[in-house]
Design an enzyme around this catalytic site. Structure first.
Site, PDB file in Angstrom:
ATOM      1  N   SER A  16      40.421  65.920  58.990  1.00 37.62           N
ATOM      2  CA  SER A  16      39.190  66.637  59.216  1.00 37.62           C
ATOM      3  C   SER A  16      38.651  67.107  60.599  1.00 37.62           C
ATOM      4  O   SER A  16      38.483  68.161  60.981  1.00 37.62           O
ATOM      5  CB  SER A  16      37.933  65.941  58.631  1.00 37.62           C
ATOM      6  N   GLY A  59      42.445  73.668  51.659  1.00 33.61           N
ATOM      7  CA  GLY A  59      41.250  73.912  51.253  1.00 33.61           C
ATOM      8  C   GLY A  59      40.332  73.882  52.606  1.00 33.61           C
ATOM      9  O   GLY A  59      39.370  74.979  52.654  1.00 33.61           O
ATOM     10  N   ASP A  67      37.793  61.609  48.617  1.00 30.44           N
ATOM     11  CA  ASP A  67      39.383  61.916  48.859  1.00 30.44           C
ATOM     12  C   ASP A  67      39.956  60.531  48.481  1.00 30.44           C
ATOM     13  O   ASP A  67      41.373  60.341  48.429  1.00 30.44           O
ATOM     14  CB  ASP A  67      39.539  62.292  50.223  1.00 30.44           C
ATOM     15  N   GLN A  95      32.749  71.010  53.279  1.00 29.65           N
ATOM     16  CA  GLN A  95      33.458  72.279  53.698  1.00 29.65           C
ATOM     17  C   GLN A  95      32.385  73.423  53.652  1.00 29.65           C
ATOM     18  O   GLN A  95      32.415  74.654  54.435  1.00 29.65           O
ATOM     19  CB  GLN A  95      34.536  72.749  52.664  1.00 29.65           C
ATOM     20  N   ARG A 144      47.657  63.092  47.535  1.00 31.05           N
ATOM     21  CA  ARG A 144      46.976  61.846  47.372  1.00 31.05           C
ATOM     22  C   ARG A 144      47.436  61.186  46.037  1.00 31.05           C
ATOM     23  O   ARG A 144      47.372  59.925  45.803  1.00 31.05           O
ATOM     24  CB  ARG A 144      45.388  62.070  47.603  1.00 31.05           C
TER      25      ARG A 144
HETATM   26  C1  S3P Z   1      36.860  67.940  53.874  1.00 29.29           C
HETATM   27  C2  S3P Z   1      35.808  67.907  53.006  1.00 29.29           C
HETATM   28  C3  S3P Z   1      36.098  67.346  51.476  1.00 29.29           C
HETATM   29  C4  S3P Z   1      37.319  66.588  51.558  1.00 29.29           C
HETATM   30  C5  S3P Z   1      38.308  67.337  52.119  1.00 29.29           C
HETATM   31  C6  S3P Z   1      38.149  67.774  53.527  1.00 29.29           C
HETATM   32  C7  S3P Z   1      36.453  68.410  55.209  1.00 29.29           C
HETATM   33  O1  S3P Z   1      35.753  68.438  50.724  1.00 29.29           O
HETATM   34  O2  S3P Z   1      37.517  66.507  50.096  1.00 29.29           O
HETATM   35  O3  S3P Z   1      39.652  66.540  51.818  1.00 29.29           O
HETATM   36  O4  S3P Z   1      37.496  68.333  56.065  1.00 29.29           O
HETATM   37  O5  S3P Z   1      35.378  69.117  55.312  1.00 29.29           O
HETATM   38  P1  S3P Z   1      34.439  69.020  50.046  1.00 29.29           P
HETATM   39  O6  S3P Z   1      33.571  69.418  51.199  1.00 29.29           O
HETATM   40  O7  S3P Z   1      34.835  70.100  49.264  1.00 29.29           O
HETATM   41  O8  S3P Z   1      33.873  68.020  49.234  1.00 29.29           O
END
Ligand code: S3P
Length: 427
Positions: free
Chosen positions: A15, A86, A311, A160, A386
């Protein structure tokens, strides 16, 4: 059954690496990011920033990025490819919404199935024109520019979504305000402050002033060591907790309080985990973790805890059969739209190993030790890193061999996972 013993340093936090990579490309000058994530996902982010005109030099885990300022990005000649990531797609959409050019953003088969409406909706409210397949899925076409600030009450707890709006806010006229319904990781807020953006946080509300409008305003480059990824460490924390006579020391791991809920869950279940040598760098907390084997009780994970451990839920669920009471996960429908449908993937693979599982729309209940010992099986990773890693750990304490199909997907977040597992389990 082997024990897990020795020392470990996990790759740079995924992240944080995404955020530093993006903001460095918007800064004026050269940032040096050491211990940058080896994760393929974060290298997708770097490739995108390079296609948008930043100079990116990768020397093993040290990444030097020269940005040309908040208005320094250029249209990419080709579609930007977020791969499996994502975070790349959702956060970068926020930045692209603020650019005076058009971009196309795509990703792999899994990413093209994941919902994007959650970021498309607020970015449209700010004035970006975005088209998406079925108005929800990648590829996304983003025509940005002339954004106006919004006051956004997020309908869901997602780091996110929060980050996409805050990054777009840098380019908006006025002050963008985002309020989250539950606590999520705050790396974007911390990174924005480090790069010199005017940001303010009051409880669950974050405000950022649009600085790109003001021709004099700049983000300044940073020189930083990225902390180790706690979400990657969790696989080894689970292994060391579960396997008798284990003793593991994890060095320089990120212990940001918005990420450590998983350690609380483990400790509530009876795990033996100690935090050592805590320090703070660039707003992030870093330290060492000492983990020893313990008898895990199991328990229920639900409600506001879910976004904070999202996660780590695959690993927790896969540990269920090794706990006294089993593991129950509720309120986690979000797991169905991750890199795979993680609820279905967990239920299918746990059953293949002989576990007793009740699958529900928003979670699952995995029976504990009394339901019998797991046996090795052929696991379908569904191309989800994962899932692959969680079952590699569950397989360690099962009777007979476990084979993980598509195990190479672990590289999405942890390219050296299997080497490290072999090293720590062989000592
Ligand atoms: C992340 C936020 C999480 C997490 C992803 C990384 C990030 O997702 O599951 O692996 O780096 O902001 P969400 O914000 O959709 O919950």
């Amino acid at each position: 059954m082997k024990a897990i013993s020795g020392g470990l340093e996990t790759p740079g936090d995924k992240s944080i690496s995404h955020r530093y990579g993006m903001l460095a490309a918007l800064a004026e000058g050269t940032s040096e990011l050491r211990h940058f994530a080896a994760a393929v996902d974060c290298h997708s982010t770097l490739d995108c920033m390079k296609s948008l005109g930043a100079d990116v030099k990768v020397d093993k885990e040290t990444v030097r990025i020269t940005g040309h300022g908040l208005r320094g990005l250029k249209a990419s000649r080709k579609a930007l490819d977020a791969g499996n990531s994502g975070t790349t797609m959702r956060l970068l959409s926020g930045i692209l919404a603020g650019q005076n050019f058009e971009s196309k953003l795509t990703g792999d088969e899994s990413l093209q199935k994941r919902p994007m409406k959650r970021i498309v909706a607020p970015l449209r409210q700010m004035g970006a024109q975005i088209s998406a397949r079925e108005d929800n899925f990648a590829p996304l076409e983003i025509r940005g520019g002339a954004l106006k600030a919004i006051d956004y009450q997020m309908p869901m707890a997602s780091a996110q979504v929060k980050s996409a709006v805050l990054l777009a806010g840098l380019f908006a006229e006025g002050e963008t305000v985002v309020t989250e319904p539950g606590r999520t990781r705050d790396h974007t807020e911390l990174a924005l402050a480090e790069f010199g953006a005017p940001i303010e946080k009051i409880k669950r509300t974050v405000k950022v002033r649009g600085v790109a409008q003001n021709s004099g305003a700049v983000l300044k480059p940073i020189s930083a060591d990225v902390p180790g990824d706690l979400s990657s460490a969790v696989f080894f924390i689970a292994a060391a907790s579960m396997l008798p006579d284990s003793s593991l020391l994890i060095h320089n791991v990120g212990l940001n309080p918005t990420r450590t809920a998983i350690l609380d869950v483990f400790m509530q279940m009876g795990a033996s985990i100690q935090m050592l040598s805590l320090k703070s760098e660039h707003g992030e907390v870093i330290g060492d973790l000492s983990v020893k084997s313990s008898d895990l009780r199991g328990g229920v994970i639900e409600g506001a805890q879910i976004p904070e451990v999202i996660d780590e839920l695959p690993m927790l669920a896969a540990l269920g059969p090794y706990t006294e009471e089993g593991i129950e996960i509720r309120d986690a429908a979000e797991l169905r739209v991750k890199e795979s449908d993680r609820i279905a993937a967990l239920a299918e693979n746990l059953r293949a190993m002989g576990a007793k599982v009740e699958e529900r729309p928003d979670g699952l209940r995995v029976a504990g030790r009394n339901a019998g010992k797991l046996k090795g099986a052929e696991i379908d990773s569904k191309g989800d890193h994962r899932i692959a890693m969680a079952f590699a750990i569950a397989g360690l304490a099962a009777t007979g061999p476990t084979t993980i199909r598509g195990a190479e997907c672990a590289g999405v977040s942890y390219p050296t996972f299997f080497e490290e597992l072999k090293r720590l389990a062989e000592r």
